[in-house]
Enzyme design. Structure first.
Site, PDB file in Angstrom:
ATOM      1  N   GLU A  49      46.378  72.090  24.922  1.00 62.06           N
ATOM      2  CA  GLU A  49      45.484  73.367  24.365  1.00 62.06           C
ATOM      3  C   GLU A  49      45.734  73.572  22.987  1.00 62.06           C
ATOM      4  OE1 GLU A  49      46.141  76.570  27.551  1.00 62.06           O
ATOM      5  OE2 GLU A  49      47.647  77.675  25.290  1.00 62.06           O
ATOM      6  N   ASP A  60      48.860  87.021  19.592  1.00 69.64           N
ATOM      7  CA  ASP A  60      50.080  85.568  19.276  1.00 69.64           C
ATOM      8  C   ASP A  60      51.366  87.129  18.380  1.00 69.64           C
ATOM      9  OD1 ASP A  60      49.209  83.368  19.735  1.00 69.64           O
ATOM     10  OD2 ASP A  60      47.145  83.816  18.850  1.00 69.64           O
ATOM     11  N   TYR A 174      44.539  81.300  33.320  1.00 72.06           N
ATOM     12  CA  TYR A 174      45.517  81.431  32.871  1.00 72.06           C
ATOM     13  C   TYR A 174      46.183  82.928  32.920  1.00 72.06           C
ATOM     14  CZ  TYR A 174      48.721  80.720  28.369  1.00 72.06           C
ATOM     15  OH  TYR A 174      49.744  80.516  27.926  1.00 72.06           O
TER      16      TYR A 174
END
Lengths: 266, 404
Positions: A49, A60, A174
């Site tokens: 990834e 993030d 995911y």
């Protein structure tokens, strides 16, 4: 079968989960990043990834924010990220999935971006800030050019959203194991088996689990329930920890990947 | 623009034409839907409206006056200038209108913790204030550079019991504060409400904030009808994210004779990274939850910005403004730092009002336009905030010395 489908078919025959590794493309520089990817793929990584560095990575945690900053400061652009993929394709046929933010895909035209990604050797695109409701342009372009889509399911996603998200994804799903941003945590989220059962009621697509997984024991724990386990920040930390002596980054991250990926192979 | 167009904007997914929408990590999608549902229920609930109006009146000091700026009008020698005095509100700016609305919503939703971003600190102070009123925990994210240049507001937030978290990423201003607030929200969303301070971000924020701020324009419309028995010819407001501007403009949108000008921050002039005028140097992009005009480079990386005013120093503009721009309904221009500082001094000396540096951008445009208009023309300038917070920074820029 696509490279992504082949990989999950293969891990299923081995009766194990896939090990998915995240690093930021170009962290800390292009040449080191290429060797980092080589080392990861030689040490048990099934799917790579690649984070595409963005100036404002709001999903993030600090580890990946700083990684993106290092990559951008080293001169990574869209063209350089594609170049990195082409270089990886010289030695590996492992699936490569972009982990990115929508503005980077959108800036110069979605269709052109996806076409270029495909030409470089990208297999899938995961866009962090693009829910299926807004994703028609991306899913259309991906279908047209043969790039698979990956979408996120969160603990806050109710059943009707899971169905909708699963319908938009073609590569895999995911599941983010907790509310929050990326980053290593001491404690794993407790309810992963229940979440996987909820997702599998809606889809046959493989589902990987990520966010907060950083030890071999955690990898093994999640691997018992998921089709794949994603580790990111714990690997990126190997880069951060050796910035002063960059030649130590590659052996360090290779050793870490070998240790962590053993968690899916017990 | 037709009535129909206004009534259908935004659409059910929060789009204003090609702008707006909901571009956030999946974790926030369902919470945003819950917020939208709660807000829609509240919007049609008379008790909510009653409570909202009660606090605006009794706590904030609404209605604010529509003040005839007699000496400024005479000095400029053209149109008659009225100032909508949002600077007179408790906490010193229009931001409190939205903060009251959202805290009442948060309370209804059973949230116990409040977060917010702030640039100049006015929204942070407003949020810290309402959190104190309702006994909720409060964390404010503020760029480290902004903490320095608006230090007075940092102290105010702390005195009100809020935790102020300086953000050191990137250029350490408003954009980075928003990123950090969103990271907090995505982590704590089950019990935390994010009081976003402007008409920006993922749906329903742009339309919800607009509706909490439209009280500015609703009052101004009523007041000018009382004083002049007609609608004004021109509205002027500064535009950062755009909440004070949309609050003033929205109730006049269907009055075809009313022209509107939004004034962005021209900084040191329209050169990359030296301004925050999105309609001058920006292009279509997606940032922090919505699609709009964004200052970005050719790869889609967000560009640095600059303005003397922390509140306008932001790389994107609210999606409804983007749409009003493309529709041609509102004209957007900019004022440079220097022009804003001059306007700041002019208003102080002529009218005895020290405006916020943000609002000074609107005054600067008024100084350009009023002399070119007939004496019977009417201008309303939104004086969105007071300048107490800016006094130290302005004194340094203007080289003011302490008396010996």
């Amino acid at each position: 079968m696509s490279r992504i489908q082949q990989t999950f078919a293969h891990t299923r025959t081995e009766n194990r989960a896939a090990f998915v590794a995240y690093v930021c493309a170009g962290d800390p520089d292009f040449a080191t990043s290429l060797e980092v990817c080589r080392s990861l793929l030689a040490n048990g990584v099934d799917i790579l990834e690649l984070g595409v560095p963005f100036s404002d990575p709001l999903a993030d945690g600090l580890t990946n924010q700083l990684a993106a900053q290092r990559a951008l400061e080293s001169g990574m652009t869209a063209a350089r990220v594609f170049e990195l993929v082409r270089r990886i394709r010289e030695f590996s046929q492992a699936p490569i999935v972009f982990y990115t933010y929508y503005n980077l895909v959108f800036a110069n035209g979605v269709d052109a971006y996806v076409r270029e990604a495909k030409a470089a050797g990208v297999d899938g695109i995961l866009t962090l800030d693009l829910p299926p409701e807004e994703a028609a342009e991306v899913t259309t372009a991906c279908a047209a050019h043969g790039v698979e889509t990956v979408f996120i399911i969160a603990p806050t996603s109710p059943d009707e959203r899971i169905a909708r998200i699963a319908a938009a994804a073609t590569g895999f799903l995911y599941y983010v194991s907790r509310e929050g941003v990326t980053g290593v945590r001491d404690q794993m989220a407790a309810n992963i088996p229940q979440a996987m059962a909820r997702i599998r009621a809606h889809t046959k697509l493989p589902t990987v689990v990520g966010f907060g997984i950083g030890t071999r024991a955690q990898v093994a724990e999640v691997a018992a329930h998921a089709d794949g386990v994603v580790v990111g920040s714990a690997l990126v930390n190997c880069i951060r920890d050796h910035l002063a002596e960059r030649d130590r980054i590659v052996p360090a991250i290779g050793a870490r990947a070998a240790d962590l990926s053993a968690g899916v192979r017990r | 623009m037709s009535t129909v167009a206004k009534e259908t904007m935004p659409d059910a997914q929060g789009h204003f034409g090609p702008y707006g929408g909901r571009f956030v990590p999946e974790t926030l999608m369902h919470p945003l839907q819950e917020l939208e549902d709660a807000w829609r229920r509240a919007s049609s609930d008379l008790d909510f409206d009653h409570e909202f109006r009660y606090y605006l009146r009794e706590f904030c000091g609404r209605p604010t006056s529509l003040y005839f700026a007699e000496r400024l009008t005479r000095e400029l020698g053209g149109a008659k200038i009225y100032l909508k005095r949002e600077d007179l509100l408790h906490t010193g700016a229009h931001k409190i209108n939205n903060a009251i609305g959202q805290i009442l919503l948060a309370k209804r939703m059973g949230k116990t913790r409040i977060i917010a971003e702030t640039g100049a600190g006015q929204h942070g102070v407003a949020t810290a204030t309402v959190a104190a009123m309702f006994g909720m925990k409060c964390v404010i994210y503020m760029g480290a550079v902004d903490c320095e240049r608006q230090v007075l507001n940092v102290y105010r937030m702390k005195m009100l019991g809020a935790e102020v978290v300086p953000v050191h990423a990137g250029q350490k201003t408003l954009k980075e504060a928003v990123n950090e607030a969103m990271r907090d929200w995505v982590t704590n969303v089950r019990h935390t409400h994010y009081i976003l301070g402007t008409a920006y971000g993922a749906h329903p924020y742009p339309v919800m904030v607009r509706n909490f701020q439209r009280v500015i324009g609703d009052e101004a419309r009523r007041q000018i009808m009382e004083k002049e028995e007609r609608v004004p010819d021109l509205l002027i407001a500064c535009v950062g994210g755009g909440s004070n501007a949309i609050g003033l403009f929205y109730p006049f949108l269907e009055d075809q004779s009313v022209k509107m000008v939004g004034v962005e921050a021209g900084g040191e002039g329209i050169r990359p990274e030296r301004h925050a005028a999105r309609f001058q140097g920006g292009s279509l992009g997606v940032l922090q939850g919505t699609r709009s005009y964004i200052l970005q480079d050719e790869h889609g990386q967000i560009q640095g910005t600059h303005s003397v005013s922390a509140g306008l120093d932001y790389a994107a503009v609210g999606p409804e403004h983007a749409w009003l721009h493309d529709e041609g309904r509102v004209e957007y221009t900019y004022a440079t730092d220097d022009k804003a500082l001059k306007a700041f001094q002019t208003l102080a000396k002529l009218e005895g009002i020290i405006p916020a540096l943000e609002s000074s951008h609107a005054i600067a445009e008024c100084i350009v336009r009023a002399p070119k208009m007939r004496k019977d023309a009417l201008i309303i300038v939104n004086l969105s905030g007071r300048g107490d917070k800016d006094v130290a920074q302005a004194a340094a820029k203007l080289g003011l010395q302490m008396p010996q």
